[in-house]
Every structure is written in C-alpha cells, then in structure tokens.
Motif scaffolding. Sequence first.
Motif, PDB file in Angstrom:
ATOM      1  N   GLN A   1     -10.579  -4.110   7.059  1.00 46.51           N
ATOM      2  CA  GLN A   1     -11.496  -4.846   6.194  1.00 46.51           C
ATOM      3  C   GLN A   1     -10.928  -6.206   5.801  1.00 46.51           C
ATOM      4  O   GLN A   1     -11.659  -7.194   5.734  1.00 46.51           O
ATOM      5  CB  GLN A   1     -11.817  -4.013   4.958  1.00 46.51           C
TER       6      GLN A   1
ATOM      7  N   THR B   1     -12.033   1.107  -1.552  1.00 47.65           N
ATOM      8  CA  THR B   1     -11.432   0.254  -0.530  1.00 47.65           C
ATOM      9  C   THR B   1     -12.170  -1.065  -0.414  1.00 47.65           C
ATOM     10  O   THR B   1     -11.554  -2.136  -0.322  1.00 47.65           O
ATOM     11  CB  THR B   1     -11.420   0.984   0.821  1.00 47.65           C
ATOM     12  N   HIS B   2     -13.501  -1.033  -0.433  1.00 50.08           N
ATOM     13  CA  HIS B   2     -14.273  -2.270  -0.321  1.00 50.08           C
ATOM     14  C   HIS B   2     -14.048  -3.170  -1.542  1.00 50.08           C
ATOM     15  O   HIS B   2     -13.907  -4.394  -1.408  1.00 50.08           O
ATOM     16  CB  HIS B   2     -15.754  -1.951  -0.175  1.00 50.08           C
TER      17      HIS B   2
ATOM     18  N   PHE C   1       0.849  -1.183   0.000  1.00 45.56           N
ATOM     19  CA  PHE C   1       0.000   0.000   0.000  1.00 45.56           C
ATOM     20  C   PHE C   1       0.889   1.239   0.000  1.00 45.56           C
ATOM     21  O   PHE C   1       1.788   1.376   0.841  1.00 45.56           O
ATOM     22  CB  PHE C   1      -0.913   0.025   1.221  1.00 45.56           C
TER      23      PHE C   1
ATOM     24  N   THR D   1     -10.370  -4.723  -1.224  1.00 45.46           N
ATOM     25  CA  THR D   1     -10.199  -5.747  -0.187  1.00 45.46           C
ATOM     26  C   THR D   1     -11.032  -6.992  -0.479  1.00 45.46           C
ATOM     27  O   THR D   1     -10.591  -8.112  -0.207  1.00 45.46           O
ATOM     28  CB  THR D   1     -10.572  -5.167   1.180  1.00 45.46           C
TER      29      THR D   1
ATOM     30  N   ARG E   1      -8.009  -0.429   5.258  1.00 40.24           N
ATOM     31  CA  ARG E   1      -7.821  -1.595   4.386  1.00 40.24           C
ATOM     32  C   ARG E   1      -7.435  -2.828   5.193  1.00 40.24           C
ATOM     33  O   ARG E   1      -7.929  -3.934   4.932  1.00 40.24           O
ATOM     34  CB  ARG E   1      -6.751  -1.292   3.341  1.00 40.24           C
ATOM     35  N   ARG E   2      -6.576  -2.640   6.162  1.00 39.17           N
ATOM     36  CA  ARG E   2      -6.212  -3.786   7.004  1.00 39.17           C
ATOM     37  C   ARG E   2      -7.408  -4.262   7.820  1.00 39.17           C
ATOM     38  O   ARG E   2      -7.642  -5.472   7.955  1.00 39.17           O
ATOM     39  CB  ARG E   2      -5.064  -3.404   7.932  1.00 39.17           C
TER      40      ARG E   2
ATOM     41  N   ALA F   1      -2.211   0.515  -4.455  1.00 43.51           N
ATOM     42  CA  ALA F   1      -1.923  -0.855  -4.060  1.00 43.51           C
ATOM     43  C   ALA F   1      -1.248  -1.562  -5.225  1.00 43.51           C
ATOM     44  O   ALA F   1      -1.724  -1.482  -6.361  1.00 43.51           O
ATOM     45  CB  ALA F   1      -3.198  -1.588  -3.654  1.00 43.51           C
TER      46      ALA F   1
END
Length: 423
Positions: A321, A261-262, A184, A265, A318-319, A190
């Motif tokens: 999720q 983000t969703h 990241f 992940t 992010r972590r 990413a």
Amino acid sequence: MGRKYRAYPPCEQDQVLARWGHTARALWNVALEQRVYLWEQRRYTLRSVEQCRFLTAARTDLDWMGDLPAQTGQQILRQLDQSYANFWNPRHSARFPARKKRTHRLSVPFPGQAVEVRKLNRKWAEVRLPKVGWLRFRLSRAIGGTIRNATVSRDGSGWNISFGVHTGRRPDAPNGKPACGVDFGVAASAFVSTETSPRLMAPTLTANERKRLKALEQRKARQIAYAKKHQGGKYSRRLRTTIAQIAKLTARRVNRRRDFTHKLTTDLAKNHGLIGIEDLRVRNMSKSAKGTAESPGRNVRAKAGLNRSILDNTPGERRRQLEYKTRMYGSVLVAVPPFHTSQTCAACGLVDPESRKGCGRLFACTRCGHVDDADHNASVEIEARARRTGGSDINSTRSIPRVRVPASGRRRMREAPKPACAG
C-alpha cells in the motif's frame, strides 16, 4: 484505482452468481491444466487468444460452460495470461499460477464494456451484468472515473462488487514534508521515528468473538470426523452452516485489519516526504518450525503463535500500500536492509546485542548510555539508513536486490573497544 462496494443480490441472482463462481473456478483450472500439458509434452506456449477458440467450442458442447457469459470466460483467460506474466517478471513476487480449490473465494470477472452503472440516490446504485440484470450495491463512495473492469466476489459476510476505475490522476509533485522511519513489529504494530508512542492495532476480534470462533472450530472438527466416519466424507447442512459462521467471523477480522492498515499507510504517505521501512522477507520470517520425525523442531507451538502474530500485522500488505500511496501523495518510499536495526544504537551507532538483553522493550546502549524504547530506537535507525541512501525512489519495483548493511556500521562494531580482561 480500485473501488469496492457491498452488493445485495436477491435470491435468484445469488444462486446464479454462485453457480457462475464455481464455473469460473473450473474454467481457470482447465485452462491452466491445458497450458501445463502442452508445455510439458510439446514445449508449446498457449495463450488466451488461442484458448478463446477452444472456449467457444466448449460453450457449445457443455451446457454448464455455456451458462457462463462469454465475456467472463474471455476475462478469465486474460487474467491467466497476466498471472504468467507476473510469474516471469523478475521484479514481481508472484509464484507460478495455482489451481483453485472448491473452498476458494467465488469470483466472477467482467470487462468494463459489459457492465453499466446507474445511480439511484445518494446511497444506492445499480450495475447491469450480462444475463443477470441490475444488481443493487451500496454507494459508499463515488466511483470517480471510467470503469475498465468489474468483479463480483463473495466472502464470509456476503457479496461485493469491485470496479477497476481509470481516474486520470497523475502522481503528485514532491510534498516537501519531513522524513520518518517506521518499524513494523508484533508488540508494537508500527512505531514512527517522529512520534513518542507506538501505533497499536486494536484486537481484530473481541474476547467473546474469539471464544465463539474457538467453539465453532471445535464443532467443525467434530462434524468433519462424523462425516468421514458415517457419511463417506459428505458434508451435511449443519457442517456447511458451521463453515459459513466461521467464514463470517474471519471476514470480520480481515475487514478490521484492512481498515487499520489503510488508515496507517494513508496517514504516513500524506504527512511525510520520505518513509523508510525495513526490506523484510516475510516468507522467511513466518516459516514453520515443525521438523521431521527424525529431527523434530523446537518450540513448534511458540513459533506457530509468533507466525500468526507476524502475519496478523501484514507487513507485506503495508509495504504494498505504501508503494502506490507514496506516488499519489508526493512522498518517497525507501526500503533499507533490516540487518541489526534492533541492535544498533541510534545515538552513537554501536551494534551490540547486549544493548537489548532478552529482546525486551528497553534499549540501553552499552557504550554511550542512550536509553530508549527498542522499537523507537529501531525506527530512528531505519530513518537514518533511508536518508543515507539518498532517498532513491523504489516505488516502481516490488522488491530490491538484497544488500548488506553499510560498511560504516560494521566498522563501528569492529572498532568498539574491547573490555579489559580481569587479572
């Protein structure tokens, strides 16, 4: 699981929910102050069971407190208990419960027994709230379980209704899919070790939206200065309108960031069996460079811009999720020490800052000549470190003890041949 929907209350319900939101904030602050006072003066720990008795008396004496549903007040006190439990939990990163300002997001919680949901058609549904009645919301996805709690909240774009749902779903069995490492960053949002190009997050605001946000911020500063000078600090209606317009743009930016983000992940958790990430300390990374009058900081504005870029990519979110999505889809999340991941050659293991001069986008190993994108090289190194740990599952914890880089990496760095001295 959580389910969040857009709610559309009419004018009467909007006013009632806004009033309850401020009452809930005041109740949280009073309850927290009472607990802090009793501990400081008498070393007595007050819990929600005892505070509920004080809440009953306050609802009788204070009309504005009695207007708030009793279930909501009890739910707020239970949430305060949970905040204390998170603070004392060594595996949780929560700080001491904080008081809520007037500018805090309005939120009205309800227990699951106090609400009832009925479906109107394929796209719309209603929820019955105490003292309010039926509140319409957009049924953008199925609820899919038993409702345990509900929360009505307001952001810059309007009202939302959130449900805590018990779905009965259990963690999936290991999916057996290939492993990957993810780096990241800021320039590249990413970079996955199994891919050849980075995943870039689109700008959360367009150029015109950024210009408008800047103009609104300047207008807000002028209106606040005028209010302090001529109105004793009282906000005018125009100033509140400006603040609402800024909040709407900010909410739009947050929604776009959350959407990326969703999607990121979920894709990582579904298509990989082992995911390696860096155990970053975001709070330390985003510290301000501003110093004191005696020892001012250096490059303060540049560091502030870097901090905004780091937080805009939300590595902590992010972590978070990935921790629960890997359990859902049968994969494993491993956080590795970030020590020298960007300076380690993924081909030969040499650690040399000269391999990445000026922190550029190119990584060129000074020993074996391996050339690669710097972020992709770091992602491959992260994957290798995750594999060396044995794929231990850390999904049950929010953080892991700080450990140093494996000794083999430092040994390779010490055993690297030194350049011959000229002459």
